[in-house]
Design a protein around this motif. Structure first.
Motif, PDB file in Angstrom:
ATOM      1  N   UNK A 517       5.443   1.380  -3.781  1.00  0.00           N
ATOM      2  CA  UNK A 517       5.722   0.943  -2.411  1.00  0.00           C
ATOM      3  C   UNK A 517       6.822   1.756  -1.744  1.00  0.00           C
ATOM      4  N   UNK A 518       7.486   2.612  -2.522  1.00  0.00           N
ATOM      5  CA  UNK A 518       8.415   3.584  -1.938  1.00  0.00           C
ATOM      6  C   UNK A 518       7.821   4.985  -1.970  1.00  0.00           C
ATOM      7  N   UNK A 519       6.501   5.048  -2.223  1.00  0.00           N
ATOM      8  CA  UNK A 519       5.827   6.335  -2.322  1.00  0.00           C
ATOM      9  C   UNK A 519       4.842   6.579  -1.198  1.00  0.00           C
ATOM     10  N   UNK A 520       3.656   7.038  -1.569  1.00  0.00           N
ATOM     11  CA  UNK A 520       2.662   7.489  -0.595  1.00  0.00           C
ATOM     12  C   UNK A 520       1.762   6.344  -0.135  1.00  0.00           C
ATOM     13  N   UNK A 521       1.190   6.553   1.068  1.00  0.00           N
ATOM     14  CA  UNK A 521       0.263   5.580   1.662  1.00  0.00           C
ATOM     15  C   UNK A 521      -0.958   6.313   2.186  1.00  0.00           C
ATOM     16  N   UNK A 522      -2.122   5.691   2.036  1.00  0.00           N
ATOM     17  CA  UNK A 522      -3.317   6.188   2.715  1.00  0.00           C
ATOM     18  C   UNK A 522      -4.236   5.015   3.004  1.00  0.00           C
ATOM     19  N   UNK A 523      -4.705   4.935   4.228  1.00  0.00           N
ATOM     20  CA  UNK A 523      -5.664   3.861   4.546  1.00  0.00           C
ATOM     21  C   UNK A 523      -7.040   4.255   4.011  1.00  0.00           C
TER      22      UNK A 523
END
Length: 623
Positions: A517-523
């Motif tokens: 949750x402090x890293x990468x995001x992608x929908x």
């Protein structure tokens, strides 16, 4: 209502001036190693066990909470909920209707006080605290100091309010440090404006209280020797929301006066602009820039206030209506704060999206409310007419500043989720809260009572139902059931309230421990809308990951419909995760009762999903 109208106005103005306001986007990496979770608590309401709830009731009739009510047990339970920071709302001494003259405190005039307990945003004395909150008002500072120490002992940090745009009309410092004068004490009141005046004036004109409308009367018409539709102020000052009338409207912030930051009435600034490109410089460079500069007196006054509370033990501030104060002041104030405490938590109320990047980069704010974008989008979905399609769009637009946009579903200005005017059912918060807490690297905030479904139904007096009143002495029923006569064990909660609090506890504790949750995001939402049968706009999915953790998050916002489908993890995500064409066991992180397998074939991941109404899953991939 007034603040919501103001927000709408700001958004419209921001859209009209988008070309002028747009700043260069630059991505800032998170400085925190794990997610922060803020527990906003209205301090005078937290420990109040009185259930009378008489409209316009006095402190004696309806009761009031104290600093002392935050016992070691209470703080331990808050910490165990998954909280890292407590925002103690309403701590600085503000105008209120109680007689504390025995302690050297002047009485406040009901004609310029909202409610009976008073607005926490009409601060009367910045170097002291609300006497209502002390068991012994003569020792109120000592009692607050002890609360800070207990909070730190419970391994949480302390945030309090600073309200830079306005102060109470009857500002009166009783315990100012040596050399500190009150706001306005040295003003030249014969002129409308002077760069070193703390206020703006309407020379040779008497202030008049508003004409009361729609049946409203101070104290609901109760007799009070000071309640005579008069308040002595000559010359009249500009009102907090910027009204230049000697008699403000009843819907103006008439109980406050606007602080002058060196901006002339025609809008010209009497201070230096930040040099071009200074939004790219750190707080140390900003501190050096202002060093030895001539600055308006009000800037120094608020700097001294902030540094005083840092020395007192406070760990950060929530700045009220920050966009009504010039961004250059924030550069000055926040760089001074960070020089003293680089870890200070600085949260600002800014509602105009066109100003976000300026207040983050130039103003050196850590976090801003994500109200107009994410909160409003989620609220529309919870109310049944919004689509989840909007959330990935919002997140994409915030990508460069996503870490700085604090997420929330409730605070003291917003309607309670369980209120009929919002969702009418606290259960609808579950998918929304999962998304709010896991979508980005930003901090999460919850408002006390949210975790047990408080509905804000009380007609408290000045404060109206749907929001827990910040103006009145009142009890908070669901929260009181959790307090259980100050045992703080949830002993009077219903089974539904217990289950809801358990959900919040599971979710928040997971978020503060997660690396992903402090890293990468992608929908992956739109990919599944295009490639997955039965996937609906009431469902939302995305992935989060770090080197050590990979998460698949999926939520169903529908209150009635279940969904069964084969969720697909796109090839580019599988490649980024370095997964092979094989089966991977998944762990469900919220309740741990679901055994699922992610099958990767030809570089595409597939996962069978059955989502019940309002259900969410957070799956971690086991390698």
């Amino acid at each position: 209502m007034k603040r919501n109208l103001y927000i709408t106005f700001l958004v419209i103005i921001g859209m009209l001036h988008s070309c002028e306001q747009k700043a260069e986007k630059k991505t800032v990496e998170p400085t925190m190693k794990k997610k922060a979770v803020v527990y906003q608590v209205f301090t005078r309401l937290f420990g109040n066990t009185n259930t009378t709830n008489k409209p316009w009731g006095t402190l004696k009739e309806n009761g009031v909470g104290k600093f002392a009510d935050f016992t070691d047990k209470a703080l331990s339970e808050i910490k165990d909920l998954g909280i890292t920071h407590i925002w103690y709302t309403g701590v600085p001494h503000h105008a209120l209707i109680n007689d504390y003259t025995a302690y050297g405190i002047s009485n406040d005039d009901p004609d310029v006080v909202k409610g009976r307990a008073g607005s926490p945003y009409a601060v009367k004395d910045y170097y002291n605290v609300n006497p209502d909150l002390a068991v012994d008002p003569s020792k109120r500072l000592e009692e607050f100091k002890a609360l800070i120490q207990r909070t730190h002992k419970a391994k949480m940090k302390v945030i309090i309010d600073i309200v830079p745009n306005h102060v109470a009309r009857n500002y009166e410092g009783l315990t100012n440090p040596n050399g500190v004068s009150d706001f306005g004490a040295n003003d030249n009141v014969s002129v409308e404006y002077d760069v070193n005046n703390n206020f703006y004036y309407i020379p040779e004109t008497e202030f008049k209280v508003p004409e009361w409308q729609d049946g409203y009367l101070p104290l609901n018409g109760e007799q009070n020797r000071l309640s005579d539709s008069k308040f002595k102020e000559r010359p009249a000052k500009w009102t907090g929301n910027g009204s230049r009338l000697a008699q403000p409207h009843v819907n103006d912030w008439y109980e406050t006066v606007k602080v002058n930051y060196g901006i002339r009435p025609d809008g010209i600034k009497d201070f230096e602009d930040l040099p071009e490109g200074f939004d790219l410089r750190d707080y140390k460079a900003h501190f050096e820039f202002w060093n030895n500069k001539t600055i308006p007196d009000s800037w120094n006054k608020f700097k001294d206030i902030a540094l005083y509370w840092l020395d007192f033990g406070v760990d950060g501030f929530r700045f009220d209506m920050a966009e009504m104060v010039p961004v250059e002041f924030w550069s000055y104030l926040n760089s001074n704060i960070k020089m003293k405490n680089p870890e200070a938590f600085l949260l600002a109320e800014v509602y105009n999206p066109q100003l976000y990047r300026d207040y983050i980069h130039k103003g050196k704010m850590d976090y801003l409310y994500d109200k107009v974008e994410l909160y409003d989008s989620i609220k529309h979905i919870m109310k049944g007419y919004g689509w989840t399609d909007h959330i990935p769009v919002v997140q994409k637009g915030m990508a460069d500043i996503e870490h700085h946009m604090l997420h929330f579903l409730e605070n003291h200005d917003e309607q309670r989720i369980a209120s009929p005017d919002f969702a009418g059912n606290a259960e609808l918060a579950k998918p929304a809260m999962v998304v709010s807490a896991t979508l980005s690297t930003s901090p999460t905030m919850i408002y006390f009572g949210q975790e047990v479904g408080e509905s804000g139904a009380e007609g408290a007096g000045f404060g109206k139902p749907t929001r827990t009143s910040i103006f009145d002495y009142i009890g908070v029923p669901s929260h009181q059931r959790w307090m259980n006569n100050k045992k703080f064990d949830g002993g009077q909660l219903t089974q539904d309230e217990l289950k809801l609090r358990d959900f919040y506890k599971r979710l928040l504790n997971f978020t503060i421990g997660s690396d992903a949750l402090m890293g990468e995001y992608q929908e992956i939402h739109f990919f599944n809308k295009d490639h997955t049968e039965n996937y609906d706009h009431r469902v939302l999915s995305y992935v989060r990951w770090s080197n050590d953790e990979k998460l698949i998050v999926i939520s169903n916002f529908d209150v009635e419909e279940s969904y069964a489908f084969e969720l697909k993890i796109p090839e580019d995500v599988i490649a980024k995760w370095n997964l092979e064409n094989q089966a991977y066991e998944l762990k469900e992180e919220l309740y741990g009762k679901i055994n699922k397998t992610l099958f990767v074939k030809n570089g595409l991941g597939k996962l069978e999903i059955e989502l019940q109404p309002l259900e969410s899953f957070i799956f971690s991939v086991k390698e």
